[in-house]
Design a protein around this motif. Structure first.
Motif, PDB file in Angstrom:
ATOM      1  N   THR A 128       7.166   8.285 -11.028  1.00 38.67           N
ATOM      2  CA  THR A 128       7.790   9.259 -11.912  1.00 38.67           C
ATOM      3  C   THR A 128       9.219   9.506 -11.451  1.00 38.67           C
ATOM      4  OG1 THR A 128       7.429  11.360 -13.071  1.00 38.67           O
ATOM      5  CG2 THR A 128       7.164  11.395 -10.670  1.00 38.67           C
ATOM      6  N   TRP A 129       9.927  10.368 -12.194  1.00 37.65           N
ATOM      7  CA  TRP A 129      11.293  10.743 -11.852  1.00 37.65           C
ATOM      8  C   TRP A 129      11.279  11.972 -10.962  1.00 37.65           C
ATOM      9  CZ3 TRP A 129      14.335   6.944 -13.315  1.00 37.65           C
ATOM     10  CH2 TRP A 129      14.007   6.194 -14.448  1.00 37.65           C
ATOM     11  N   ILE A 130      12.226  12.050 -10.044  1.00 36.54           N
ATOM     12  CA  ILE A 130      12.341  13.216  -9.163  1.00 36.54           C
ATOM     13  C   ILE A 130      13.762  13.766  -9.247  1.00 36.54           C
ATOM     14  CG2 ILE A 130      12.878  11.783  -7.127  1.00 36.54           C
ATOM     15  CD1 ILE A 130      11.314  13.896  -5.468  1.00 36.54           C
ATOM     16  N   ASP A 131      13.872  15.079  -9.430  1.00 36.05           N
ATOM     17  CA  ASP A 131      15.175  15.720  -9.586  1.00 36.05           C
ATOM     18  C   ASP A 131      15.692  16.341  -8.287  1.00 36.05           C
ATOM     19  OD1 ASP A 131      15.532  15.235 -12.421  1.00 36.05           O
ATOM     20  OD2 ASP A 131      13.908  16.667 -12.727  1.00 36.05           O
ATOM     21  N   ASP A 132      14.787  16.623  -7.369  1.00 43.88           N
ATOM     22  CA  ASP A 132      15.179  17.253  -6.103  1.00 43.88           C
ATOM     23  C   ASP A 132      14.237  16.761  -5.006  1.00 43.88           C
ATOM     24  OD1 ASP A 132      15.975  18.821  -3.995  1.00 43.88           O
ATOM     25  OD2 ASP A 132      15.960  20.707  -5.116  1.00 43.88           O
ATOM     26  N   ILE A 133      14.794  16.040  -4.042  1.00 48.03           N
ATOM     27  CA  ILE A 133      13.972  15.479  -2.967  1.00 48.03           C
ATOM     28  C   ILE A 133      13.329  16.583  -2.127  1.00 48.03           C
ATOM     29  CG2 ILE A 133      14.048  14.018  -0.896  1.00 48.03           C
ATOM     30  CD1 ILE A 133      16.190  12.363  -2.251  1.00 48.03           C
ATOM     31  N   LYS A 134      13.885  17.792  -2.196  1.00 48.96           N
ATOM     32  CA  LYS A 134      13.296  18.912  -1.452  1.00 48.96           C
ATOM     33  C   LYS A 134      11.867  19.197  -1.903  1.00 48.96           C
ATOM     34  CE  LYS A 134      17.733  21.243  -0.622  1.00 48.96           C
ATOM     35  NZ  LYS A 134      18.530  22.460  -0.920  1.00 48.96           N
ATOM     36  N   GLN A 135      11.517  18.759  -3.119  1.00 49.35           N
ATOM     37  CA  GLN A 135      10.154  18.940  -3.614  1.00 49.35           C
ATOM     38  C   GLN A 135       9.134  18.313  -2.671  1.00 49.35           C
ATOM     39  OE1 GLN A 135      11.400  17.493  -7.818  1.00 49.35           O
ATOM     40  NE2 GLN A 135       9.429  18.498  -8.091  1.00 49.35           N
ATOM     41  N   LEU A 136       9.531  17.230  -2.039  1.00 47.97           N
ATOM     42  CA  LEU A 136       8.592  16.506  -1.177  1.00 47.97           C
ATOM     43  C   LEU A 136       8.223  17.315   0.055  1.00 47.97           C
ATOM     44  CD1 LEU A 136      10.163  12.970  -1.545  1.00 47.97           C
ATOM     45  CD2 LEU A 136       7.944  13.716  -2.409  1.00 47.97           C
ATOM     46  N   LYS A 137       9.179  18.051   0.583  1.00 44.55           N
ATOM     47  CA  LYS A 137       8.886  18.890   1.740  1.00 44.55           C
ATOM     48  C   LYS A 137       7.898  19.986   1.366  1.00 44.55           C
ATOM     49  CE  LYS A 137      13.208  17.957   4.184  1.00 44.55           C
ATOM     50  NZ  LYS A 137      14.374  18.526   4.911  1.00 44.55           N
ATOM     51  N   GLU A 138       8.028  20.495   0.135  1.00 45.94           N
ATOM     52  CA  GLU A 138       7.098  21.518  -0.340  1.00 45.94           C
ATOM     53  C   GLU A 138       5.683  20.950  -0.485  1.00 45.94           C
ATOM     54  OE1 GLU A 138       8.848  22.787  -3.971  1.00 45.94           O
ATOM     55  OE2 GLU A 138      10.623  23.668  -3.013  1.00 45.94           O
ATOM     56  N   LEU A 139       5.591  19.630  -0.662  1.00 47.25           N
ATOM     57  CA  LEU A 139       4.293  18.972  -0.794  1.00 47.25           C
ATOM     58  C   LEU A 139       3.767  18.450   0.541  1.00 47.25           C
ATOM     59  CD1 LEU A 139       4.979  17.004  -4.100  1.00 47.25           C
ATOM     60  CD2 LEU A 139       3.552  19.030  -3.836  1.00 47.25           C
ATOM     61  N   GLY A 140       4.461  18.798   1.626  1.00 47.48           N
ATOM     62  CA  GLY A 140       3.988  18.437   2.956  1.00 47.48           C
ATOM     63  C   GLY A 140       4.471  17.118   3.499  1.00 47.48           C
ATOM     64  N   ASN A 186       0.791  -1.232   0.000  1.00 43.89           N
ATOM     65  CA  ASN A 186       0.000   0.000   0.000  1.00 43.89           C
ATOM     66  C   ASN A 186       0.825   1.284   0.000  1.00 43.89           C
ATOM     67  OD1 ASN A 186      -2.597   0.955  -0.279  1.00 43.89           O
ATOM     68  ND2 ASN A 186      -2.951   1.170   1.922  1.00 43.89           N
ATOM     69  N   ILE A 187       1.951   1.269  -0.704  1.00 47.41           N
ATOM     70  CA  ILE A 187       2.688   2.505  -0.941  1.00 47.41           C
ATOM     71  C   ILE A 187       1.981   3.252  -2.074  1.00 47.41           C
ATOM     72  CG2 ILE A 187       4.875   3.475  -1.743  1.00 47.41           C
ATOM     73  CD1 ILE A 187       4.974   2.449   1.111  1.00 47.41           C
ATOM     74  N   ASP A 188       1.739   4.528  -1.890  1.00 47.04           N
ATOM     75  CA  ASP A 188       0.908   5.273  -2.835  1.00 47.04           C
ATOM     76  C   ASP A 188       1.626   5.668  -4.115  1.00 47.04           C
ATOM     77  OD1 ASP A 188      -1.421   5.400  -1.110  1.00 47.04           O
ATOM     78  OD2 ASP A 188      -0.265   6.804   0.120  1.00 47.04           O
ATOM     79  N   ALA A 189       2.941   5.842  -4.057  1.00 45.09           N
ATOM     80  CA  ALA A 189       3.681   6.272  -5.244  1.00 45.09           C
ATOM     81  C   ALA A 189       5.154   5.942  -5.093  1.00 45.09           C
ATOM     82  CB  ALA A 189       3.503   7.781  -5.486  1.00 45.09           C
ATOM     83  N   VAL A 190       5.829   5.813  -6.236  1.00 44.10           N
ATOM     84  CA  VAL A 190       7.272   5.567  -6.279  1.00 44.10           C
ATOM     85  C   VAL A 190       7.928   6.701  -7.061  1.00 44.10           C
ATOM     86  CG1 VAL A 190       9.109   4.009  -7.008  1.00 44.10           C
ATOM     87  CG2 VAL A 190       6.925   3.063  -6.223  1.00 44.10           C
ATOM     88  N   LEU A 191       8.975   7.280  -6.483  1.00 48.72           N
ATOM     89  CA  LEU A 191       9.735   8.352  -7.123  1.00 48.72           C
ATOM     90  C   LEU A 191      11.172   7.880  -7.282  1.00 48.72           C
ATOM     91  CD1 LEU A 191       8.367  11.202  -4.843  1.00 48.72           C
ATOM     92  CD2 LEU A 191       7.523  10.604  -7.118  1.00 48.72           C
ATOM     93  N   LEU A 192      11.744   8.070  -8.455  1.00 48.97           N
ATOM     94  CA  LEU A 192      13.092   7.586  -8.721  1.00 48.97           C
ATOM     95  C   LEU A 192      14.003   8.726  -9.157  1.00 48.97           C
ATOM     96  CD1 LEU A 192      10.929   5.402 -10.362  1.00 48.97           C
ATOM     97  CD2 LEU A 192      12.964   4.015 -10.028  1.00 48.97           C
TER      98      LEU A 192
END
Length: 229
Positions: free
Chosen positions: A141-153, A109-115
């Motif tokens: 999807t692909w992620i270029d900066d893990i800091k994006q996740l903090k911006e998404l809460g 039950n992981i909602d999404a995978v980011l690579l």
């Protein structure tokens, strides 16, 4: 490339569009019959088992391959919309590990995978096969900066062995509403920079002086322990 009738069916059910089929001649009226019917008016290439193994370089699983259109990768924000538990795969390059992580993500039950971009492509044929089609089930999807996740809460948790690592069953971790679990490479693990940027660092308690697990095995343990309560 989706391999085997079961995996091809999962892809078709998830909306992937077939381009062409390759199958053993004997499977046209066998395992591939329903697949051919579902795929409509697309080319079907066939031959004997030995010929196809010569062409592909391996023996086809259940004798069927399907080439499919690759969809455009969604944005991180789209994939993480309404998500509570996501996994970030950083620098994992082994196709078997990628497939196994996706299979555990779907099952647990992981909602999404980011690579990260230096990770193996989840749509690699071998990764798709090992995942048993789970790469078609879990948004990714692909992620270029893990800091994006903090911006998404999201709070981030790096899976690493450090002096500050919390046991993975710590209540501090399991009660976090939106959590991103960061898994590192097969050899050296996560970069120090990633560990330092994470909100938390966690480890899986182990016995007999074993210091680490295979990344796919560790991911399954982490997904279960940090699941939504």
């Amino acid at each position: 490339i989706a391999e085997s009738p079961k995996v091809i069916n999962v892809a078709l059910n998830s909306g992937y569009k077939p381009i062409a089929l390759l199958c053993e001649r004997r499977h046209i009226d066998g395992d591939a019959t329903d697949i051919i019917a579902r795929c409509g008016n697309i080319p079907v290439y066939t031959g004997e088992r030995e010929l196809l193994a010569t062409l592909t370089g391996y023996t086809l699983t259940r004798g069927v391959l399907c080439a499919m259109e690759r969809p455009d990768a969604p944005t991180v924000a789209t994939v993480c919309q309404n998500a509570q538990r996501v996994v970030v795969i950083e620098g994992v390059v082994d196709t078997t590990n990628i497939g196994a992580i996706f299979r555990s993500a779907a099952a647990l039950n992981i909602d999404a995978v980011l690579l990260t971009r230096n990770s193996c492509d989840p749509l690699n044929r071998r990764a798709v096969r090992v995942s048993m089609g789970s790469v078609f089930l879990v948004p990714w999807t692909w992620i270029d900066d893990i800091k994006q996740l903090k911006e998404l809460g999201f709070s981030t948790i790096a899976m690493a062995l450090t002096e500050k690592s919390l046991p993975i069953d710590s209540p501090i971790l399991t009660d976090i509403p939106k959590l991103a679990i960061i898994m590192g490479t097969e050899g050296e693990g996560l970069p120090q920079e990633t560990i330092e940027q994470a909100d938390y660092v966690a480890r899986i308690p182990m016995s007999h002086n074993v210091d680490s697990l295979n990344v796919a095995a560790a991911a399954a343990v982490a997904f279960w322990e940090l699941r939504r309560r």
